[in-house]
Design an enzyme around this catalytic site. Sequence first.
Site, PDB file in Angstrom:
ATOM      1  N   HIS A 171       0.870  -1.181   0.000  1.00 30.31           N
ATOM      2  CA  HIS A 171       0.000   0.000   0.000  1.00 30.31           C
ATOM      3  C   HIS A 171       0.911   1.236   0.000  1.00 30.31           C
ATOM      4  O   HIS A 171       2.025   1.184   0.522  1.00 30.31           O
ATOM      5  CB  HIS A 171      -0.834  -0.050   1.286  1.00 30.31           C
ATOM      6  CG  HIS A 171      -1.886   1.000   1.414  1.00 30.31           C
ATOM      7  ND1 HIS A 171      -1.612   2.297   1.807  1.00 30.31           N
ATOM      8  CD2 HIS A 171      -3.222   0.944   1.230  1.00 30.31           C
ATOM      9  CE1 HIS A 171      -2.748   2.987   1.855  1.00 30.31           C
ATOM     10  NE2 HIS A 171      -3.744   2.192   1.510  1.00 30.31           N
TER      11      HIS A 171
ATOM     12  N   GLN B  73      -4.535  -4.864   7.166  1.00 29.83           N
ATOM     13  CA  GLN B  73      -5.543  -5.757   6.575  1.00 29.83           C
ATOM     14  C   GLN B  73      -5.590  -7.129   7.218  1.00 29.83           C
ATOM     15  O   GLN B  73      -6.542  -7.881   6.974  1.00 29.83           O
ATOM     16  CB  GLN B  73      -5.295  -5.914   5.068  1.00 29.83           C
ATOM     17  CG  GLN B  73      -5.485  -4.646   4.274  1.00 29.83           C
ATOM     18  CD  GLN B  73      -6.935  -4.134   4.277  1.00 29.83           C
ATOM     19  OE1 GLN B  73      -7.871  -4.857   4.585  1.00 29.83           O
ATOM     20  NE2 GLN B  73      -7.106  -2.869   3.938  1.00 29.83           N
TER      21      GLN B  73
ATOM     22  N   LYS C 285     -10.230  -0.140  10.828  1.00 29.90           N
ATOM     23  CA  LYS C 285     -10.352  -1.357  10.005  1.00 29.90           C
ATOM     24  C   LYS C 285     -10.777  -2.544  10.869  1.00 29.90           C
ATOM     25  O   LYS C 285     -11.134  -3.595  10.344  1.00 29.90           O
ATOM     26  CB  LYS C 285      -9.029  -1.688   9.320  1.00 29.90           C
ATOM     27  CG  LYS C 285      -8.508  -0.540   8.474  1.00 29.90           C
ATOM     28  CD  LYS C 285      -8.128  -0.967   7.100  1.00 29.90           C
ATOM     29  CE  LYS C 285      -7.350   0.130   6.416  1.00 29.90           C
ATOM     30  NZ  LYS C 285      -7.927   0.529   5.137  1.00 29.90           N
TER      31      LYS C 285
ATOM     32  N   CYS D  20      -4.785   2.558  -3.637  1.00 29.59           N
ATOM     33  CA  CYS D  20      -3.530   3.062  -3.037  1.00 29.59           C
ATOM     34  C   CYS D  20      -2.403   2.059  -3.207  1.00 29.59           C
ATOM     35  O   CYS D  20      -1.607   1.833  -2.272  1.00 29.59           O
ATOM     36  CB  CYS D  20      -3.711   3.411  -1.559  1.00 29.59           C
ATOM     37  SG  CYS D  20      -4.892   4.703  -1.287  1.00 29.59           S
TER      38      CYS D  20
ATOM     39  N   ASP E 182       2.970  -4.386   8.198  1.00 28.33           N
ATOM     40  CA  ASP E 182       1.788  -3.550   8.055  1.00 28.33           C
ATOM     41  C   ASP E 182       0.583  -4.483   8.203  1.00 28.33           C
ATOM     42  O   ASP E 182       0.244  -5.222   7.279  1.00 28.33           O
ATOM     43  CB  ASP E 182       1.844  -2.881   6.669  1.00 28.33           C
ATOM     44  CG  ASP E 182       0.546  -2.192   6.305  1.00 28.33           C
ATOM     45  OD1 ASP E 182      -0.388  -2.178   7.137  1.00 28.33           O
ATOM     46  OD2 ASP E 182       0.461  -1.679   5.163  1.00 28.33           O
TER      47      ASP E 182
HETATM   48  N1  PMP Z   1      -1.752  -0.577   4.726  1.00 24.56           N
HETATM   49  C1  PMP Z   1      -2.722  -1.248   4.121  1.00 24.56           C
HETATM   50  C2  PMP Z   1      -2.415  -2.627   3.592  1.00 24.56           C
HETATM   51  C3  PMP Z   1      -3.993  -0.694   3.983  1.00 24.56           C
HETATM   52  O1  PMP Z   1      -4.955  -1.368   3.363  1.00 24.56           O
HETATM   53  C4  PMP Z   1      -4.225   0.598   4.495  1.00 24.56           C
HETATM   54  C5  PMP Z   1      -5.574   1.264   4.359  1.00 24.56           C
HETATM   55  N2  PMP Z   1      -6.209   1.083   3.140  1.00 24.56           N
HETATM   56  C6  PMP Z   1      -3.176   1.263   5.131  1.00 24.56           C
HETATM   57  C7  PMP Z   1      -1.960   0.651   5.251  1.00 24.56           C
HETATM   58  C8  PMP Z   1      -3.342   2.628   5.704  1.00 24.56           C
HETATM   59  O2  PMP Z   1      -4.305   2.624   6.718  1.00 24.56           O
HETATM   60  P1  PMP Z   1      -4.924   3.990   7.261  1.00 24.56           P
HETATM   61  O3  PMP Z   1      -5.456   4.701   6.070  1.00 24.56           O
HETATM   62  O4  PMP Z   1      -5.990   3.518   8.196  1.00 24.56           O
HETATM   63  O5  PMP Z   1      -3.832   4.717   7.944  1.00 24.56           O
END
Ligand code: PMP
Length: 407
Positions: A124, A204, A227, A365, A201
């Site tokens: 991401h 997910q 999440k 993203c 990270d």
């Molecule tokens: N890493 C991953 C794999 C994600 O899916 C996301 C959110 N889509 C993020 C990081 C960032 O999370 P946040 O926008 O809640 O900070």
Amino acid sequence: MNFDINRIRADFPILHEKMRGGKSLVYFDNAASAQKPQSVIDAVCRFYSHDYANIHRGAYQLSERSTSEYENARAKVSKFFGAPENYCTVFTSGATESLNLVAQSWGWNNLKDGDEILLSEMEHHANIVPWQIAAQHTGAKVVTAKIRHDGSLDMDDFEKKLSSKTKIVSLAHASNVLGCVIDAAKVSKLTKAAGALLSLDCAQSAPHFLDGISQTGADFVSVSSHKIFGPTGSGALIAKREILDSMPPYRGGGDMIESVSWLGTTYRPAPERFEAGTPNITGAIGFGAAIDYIESLDRKAAEAHEKELLARLTDAMQSIKGLRIFGTAPNKVPVVSFSIDGIHPNDIAVMLDASGIAIRTGHHCAEPLMNTLGLQGTSRASLAFYNTIEEVDYFTKTLDHAVSILR
Ligand code: PMP
């Protein structure tokens, strides 16, 4: 199965909302953000109604109550993610801030010219851009491990890219596009043997109750509360205390200092060192309440239910002509990205929305991953334990119908 889906759905008021045309909401955008149970909504409301004050500094009872709830929430987060004794939980605004904290505070101060930061093709942007910035600041280089055709991490390529130059490996535990889950224990073993640190990270993987920190062996774990059924604007970095204590502050301000004078300032240890200013106190309380809710569930049954949903969805989608699923490796969270020959992902989303179904389209993203896949974007259906077999069947039937109209 000991899993009463109707009782669980009754805990989430928003799932009973009607969409345009009186259609029932089918919420399949859980990877973007999960919905909140009433207990989380109530915890936030109760906290503001009865216990709210600023934390740590007030010499009065209400501030003591607020502080104790905030610190209780921290303990819940540490326990839920299986943080060993020598780990510390820092509250952040979410996974993005947690990853930036690691990349800036650790990265800018420990990386140098010639060092390498090992990521993968399926990251991401939150786990790419902070490292690119760290690389610009330090002269270190970002290196990426490939993924296989089924979306899993190519472990041969990972091993090839991992070397004595690698100072940190930072990977998504589960991909927000492909749903594929990495073998964190194996990655961790290899990373440690190479003398590097591991940052995971877990944005997910956390909603799907995957491995605890001690199983993954990660040095840094980044998560977002929203999440995992908690409020937005809250999250955590859970990391080895020894490493955190060796890192300089990431932001300066109140509450993170030991003493301040014009001659210089000394800092408190972690977690306060990284929590400058008034934090998102209510977000942390809600995060704790979300964890209480998850812990009240039969997590094994919830996981089995999600697996059943994923299998049924994947199976049924395969019968739609021209449909291709990205991420077919066996170890997956219930996230299904797909494209349909000759049809733009947005057209699909618009048709589904007219039937009350919420999905996400675009690059999610993860533009470098889209480039690897040779795509502009995908459609993505992402599920949670509160979704039902009936919703999956309705989704595939509606999708099939939409495809027949759009062709
Ligand atoms: N890493 C991953 C794999 C994600 O899916 C996301 C959110 N889509 C993020 C990081 C960032 O999370 P946040 O926008 O809640 O900070």
